[in-house]
Enzyme design. Structure first.
Site, PDB file in Angstrom:
ATOM      1  N   SER A  66       0.806  -1.088   0.161  1.00 53.05           N
ATOM      2  CA  SER A  66       0.012   0.017  -0.007  1.00 53.05           C
ATOM      3  C   SER A  66       0.900   1.229  -0.104  1.00 53.05           C
ATOM      4  O   SER A  66       1.592   1.598  -1.057  1.00 53.05           O
ATOM      5  CB  SER A  66      -1.073   0.011   1.384  1.00 53.05           C
ATOM      6  N   HIS A  67       0.649   2.103   0.948  1.00 51.30           N
ATOM      7  CA  HIS A  67       1.239   3.204   1.000  1.00 51.30           C
ATOM      8  C   HIS A  67       2.957   3.343   1.468  1.00 51.30           C
ATOM      9  O   HIS A  67       3.425   4.281   1.787  1.00 51.30           O
ATOM     10  CB  HIS A  67       0.656   4.251   2.040  1.00 51.30           C
ATOM     11  N   ASP A  85      -3.172   6.193  -3.333  1.00 51.91           N
ATOM     12  CA  ASP A  85      -1.772   5.684  -2.599  1.00 51.91           C
ATOM     13  C   ASP A  85      -1.199   4.619  -3.591  1.00 51.91           C
ATOM     14  O   ASP A  85      -1.622   4.216  -4.766  1.00 51.91           O
ATOM     15  CB  ASP A  85      -2.039   4.919  -1.355  1.00 51.91           C
ATOM     16  N   ASP A 106      -1.482   1.236  -3.858  1.00 46.85           N
ATOM     17  CA  ASP A 106      -2.298   0.108  -4.499  1.00 46.85           C
ATOM     18  C   ASP A 106      -3.572   0.928  -4.821  1.00 46.85           C
ATOM     19  O   ASP A 106      -4.320  -0.181  -5.268  1.00 46.85           O
ATOM     20  CB  ASP A 106      -2.307  -1.003  -3.445  1.00 46.85           C
ATOM     21  N   ASP A 164      -6.342   2.088  -3.190  1.00 47.90           N
ATOM     22  CA  ASP A 164      -7.439   2.176  -2.483  1.00 47.90           C
ATOM     23  C   ASP A 164      -7.683   3.377  -1.597  1.00 47.90           C
ATOM     24  O   ASP A 164      -8.801   3.587  -0.929  1.00 47.90           O
ATOM     25  CB  ASP A 164      -7.532   0.695  -1.553  1.00 47.90           C
ATOM     26  N   ARG A 165      -6.620   4.200  -1.353  1.00 47.12           N
ATOM     27  CA  ARG A 165      -6.867   5.379  -0.615  1.00 47.12           C
ATOM     28  C   ARG A 165      -7.015   6.680  -1.382  1.00 47.12           C
ATOM     29  O   ARG A 165      -6.675   6.565  -2.656  1.00 47.12           O
ATOM     30  CB  ARG A 165      -5.487   5.666   0.303  1.00 47.12           C
ATOM     31  N   LYS A 220     -11.788  -0.668   0.040  1.00 46.14           N
ATOM     32  CA  LYS A 220     -12.039   0.958  -0.126  1.00 46.14           C
ATOM     33  C   LYS A 220     -11.323   1.215  -1.693  1.00 46.14           C
ATOM     34  O   LYS A 220     -10.607   0.517  -2.224  1.00 46.14           O
ATOM     35  CB  LYS A 220     -11.222   1.673   1.121  1.00 46.14           C
TER      36      LYS A 220
HETATM   37  C1  VG1 Z   1      -3.681   1.383   8.415  1.00 45.30           C
HETATM   38  C2  VG1 Z   1      -4.889   2.413   8.437  1.00 45.30           C
HETATM   39  C3  VG1 Z   1      -6.030   1.480   8.210  1.00 45.30           C
HETATM   40  C4  VG1 Z   1      -6.205   0.768   6.925  1.00 45.30           C
HETATM   41  C5  VG1 Z   1      -4.860   0.092   6.892  1.00 45.30           C
HETATM   42  C6  VG1 Z   1      -4.817  -0.600   5.331  1.00 45.30           C
HETATM   43  O1  VG1 Z   1      -3.647   0.451   9.335  1.00 45.30           O
HETATM   44  O2  VG1 Z   1      -4.909   2.968   9.628  1.00 45.30           O
HETATM   45  O3  VG1 Z   1      -7.185   2.348   8.459  1.00 45.30           O
HETATM   46  O4  VG1 Z   1      -7.104  -0.049   6.921  1.00 45.30           O
HETATM   47  O5  VG1 Z   1      -3.725   0.827   7.087  1.00 45.30           O
HETATM   48  O6  VG1 Z   1      -4.666   0.426   4.315  1.00 45.30           O
HETATM   49  P1  VG1 Z   1      -2.890   0.544  10.465  1.00 45.30           P
HETATM   50  O7  VG1 Z   1      -2.976  -0.882  11.285  1.00 45.30           O
HETATM   51  O8  VG1 Z   1      -1.286   0.845  10.204  1.00 45.30           O
HETATM   52  O9  VG1 Z   1      -3.238   1.630  11.434  1.00 45.30           O
HETATM   53  V1  VG1 Z   1      -3.730   0.390   2.899  1.00 45.30           V
HETATM   54  O10 VG1 Z   1      -4.246   1.562   1.796  1.00 45.30           O
HETATM   55  O11 VG1 Z   1      -2.211   0.303   3.849  1.00 45.30           O
HETATM   56  O12 VG1 Z   1      -4.275  -1.187   2.429  1.00 45.30           O
HETATM   57 CO    CO Z   2      -3.627   1.203   0.110  1.00 43.38          CO
END
Ligand code: VG1
Ligand code: CO
Length: 544
Positions: free
Chosen positions: A113-114, A278, A280, A282-283, A377
């Protein structure tokens, strides 16, 4: 084709976190590491044998190699067909779309992801079930349990298949279909949104926007949909070529990491609308001219305005937000008579509510919004929702949000992240908070009276499963809140997240600066948790 059975030994650290298994690239590159996890998916998700699997990733470093490894293992494990995005690419929401549209038995998504990419960056893998959503905890725990006792995995003696040409191939008994990663997703967006209206907005010449793909997966999606299908001027999508290391950046769409696009929303040539997504896809971050929409507000505005949007005009079932997300959407739900659910952090907790049609829209404060169209998302979906809304309502982003605040009140919101802190110190801080919970209710902290203090536990209303220890929350009698939790997506040390929220119904005071409004709560939050002495940090790493 010869199936090879390789002897292996378990790794002890393959428990998926908030969103799959995320580790440094080098850990995934270690012999057998990825293979053990993938075999554990095939051994526990037995429907995949003779079934169909969707496969793709966000294009980060090691994506291509991992895709080849997984295709060989899928063939050796008797998967009938693998649907893979061209070049091994699929955004997370597009993968979810494909799983649902083609009714497959699940999907494997490669992404961290990010988190930054590249040889020294992060990599990740997660399994999505047949509903298109991230596997629920029951499934991820079963996969994890299997990784603890695995002794062998199966693969094929085969080099690499051509992922770059769209078409059908076969690998032994297994069909491999290389597809256009964008087409099915774009068609779904066209079903949900009024593309003619949005096209008119761009054609008017009175509206300008920029979308920052942050050198990540949404570049090709945004170019096709915004520039080719909707007629936005070429160059609307910036940083639109996916790179293995995201151009050295941190593909997280917030005011800090997506600074480049933020600067385009102010000054003489400011655009009317800007957004980012982001790694992938989804954000999302939504910006107006000189205006930032908090993700929590974005969800609330969507719920209040869904009737303006083609795909939701028939009414929505209900809404949900993750626990740390501001309560702005709760106020909308109350006024509109919608059911509203509070879930733990992570999209996997929305799946049952969506499947049971209890909710239509859901979101998280961490720049995530989505609906029942997929089970992830969805960044570009959120951007198109806003574009459609701007086109229909003929108001600016700022006007829409201000009008929302006048009607429902404003939930000021901020999040402090302390990244890469010592794991023991982080655990000690949470234990300390836990110990204080019983004594806090009824006490006054700097003028704020504590209404409740607890550690959030969730009982899924659909399947009755219970998830405990999902974050400490302290609620005050005026509706403000402080929430603490440790991240489940990081790969180095621990990350403490502190979420703060304050409610303001007085329209005269709704224009105040967030930092100023939140200051007293920030002080209280830092004090109760003893953040400075326990973590050694005077300042957070990132404030969003
Ligand atoms: C974070 C965010 C959470 C989100 C998750 C995956 O998790 O707070 O809201 O669902 O990332 O998003 P954490 O456990 O680090 O707080 V993504 O766009 O990384 O798939
Ligand atoms: Co993501």
């Amino acid at each position: 084709m010869e199936i090879l059975t390789i002897t292996t030994q378990p790794f002890s650290d393959q428990r998926p976190g908030t969103s799959g298994l995320r580790k440094k690239v080098r850990i995934f590159q270690a012999p057998h590491y990825l293979e053990n996890f993938v075999q554990s998916i095939f051994d526990t998700q037995t429907d995949l044998k003779g079934g169909v699997l969707v496969l793709g990733g966000d294009g980060r470093y090691y994506n291509r190699q991992a895709i080849q490894i997984i295709i060989r293992m899928a063939a050796a494990n008797g998967v009938a067909k693998v649907i893979v995005g061209q070049g091994g690419l699929l955004s997370t929401p597009a993968a979810s779309c494909l799983i649902r549209k083609y009714q497959t038995n699940g999907g494997i998504i490669l992404s961290a992801s990010h988190n930054p990419g590249g040889p020294d960056g992060d990599f990740g893998i997660k399994f999505n079930t047949a509903n298109g959503g991230p596997a629920p905890e029951g499934v991820t725990e079963a996969i994890f349990a299997h990784t603890r006792k695995i002794t062998e995995y199966r693969t094929l003696a085969f080099d690499a298949i051509d992922l770059d040409t769209i078409g059908s191939l076969s690998l032994g008994q297994t069909g491999v279909e290389v597809i256009d990663p964008v087409a099915d997703y774009a068609a779904l967006m066209e079903d949900l949104f009024d593309f003619d209206r949005i096209r008119q907005l761009f054609d008017s010449g009175l509206f300008s926007m920029r979308f920052d793909a942050m050198h990540a997966i949404t570049g090709p999606y945004a170019k096709r949909i915004l520039e080719e299908m909707l007629g936005a001027e070429p160059g609307t999508v910036i940083n639109g070529d996916p790179k293995e290391d995201f151009g050295g950046g941190h593909p997280d769409p917030n005011l800090v990491h997506a600074h480049e696009v933020v600067t385009l929303t102010s000054g003489r040539n400011a655009v009317d609308f800007a957004a980012a997504s982001d790694g992938d896809g989804d954000r999302n971050m939504i910006l107006g001219r000189n205006f930032f929409v908090t993700p929590s507000d974005s969800l609330a505005v969507m719920a209040a305005n869904a009737h303006h949007i083609k795909g939701y005009a028939g009414g929505i079932n209900g809404v949900a937000r993750s626990m740390p997300t501001s309560q702005a959407v709760d106020r909308v739900a109350e006024e509109l008579g919608l059911d509203c659910y509070e879930t733990p952090t992570g999209w996997k907790f929305f799946g049952n509510l969506l499947d049971a049609k209890r909710i239509t829209l859901c979101g998280e404060e961490s720049f995530g919004t989505g609906s029942d169209h997929v089970r992830e998302k969805d960044g570009l979906w959120a951007v198109l929702f806003w574009l459609n809304l701007l086109a229909v309502r003929k108001m600016s982003v700022k006007e829409i949000v201000q009008e929302h605040w006048w009607r429902f009140g404003r939930n000021f919101y901020t999040r402090y992240d302390y990244e890469g802190i010592d794991t023991e110190a982080a655990n000690g801080l949470m234990t300390h908070l836990q110990a204080r919970l019983a004594d806090l209710p009824g006490t006054t902290l700097d003028g704020y009276i504590v209404d409740y203090a607890d550690n959030f536990a969730y009982t899924d209303p659909v399947d009755g499963s219970v998830s405990k220890n999902q974050g400490v929350r302290i609620g005050f009698t005026d509706g403000s809140r402080i929430v603490y939790r440790l991240s489940g997506t990081g790969t180095a040390g621990a990350t403490l997240r502190v979420y703060l929220e304050a409610y303001e119904s007085d329209t005269e005071k709704q224009g105040r600066k967030t930092a100023e409004v939140m200051h007293p709560l920030v002080e209280i939050a830092i004090g109760i948790a003893e953040i400075v002495s326990r973590t050694g940090r005077k300042e957070p790493t990132v404030i969003t």
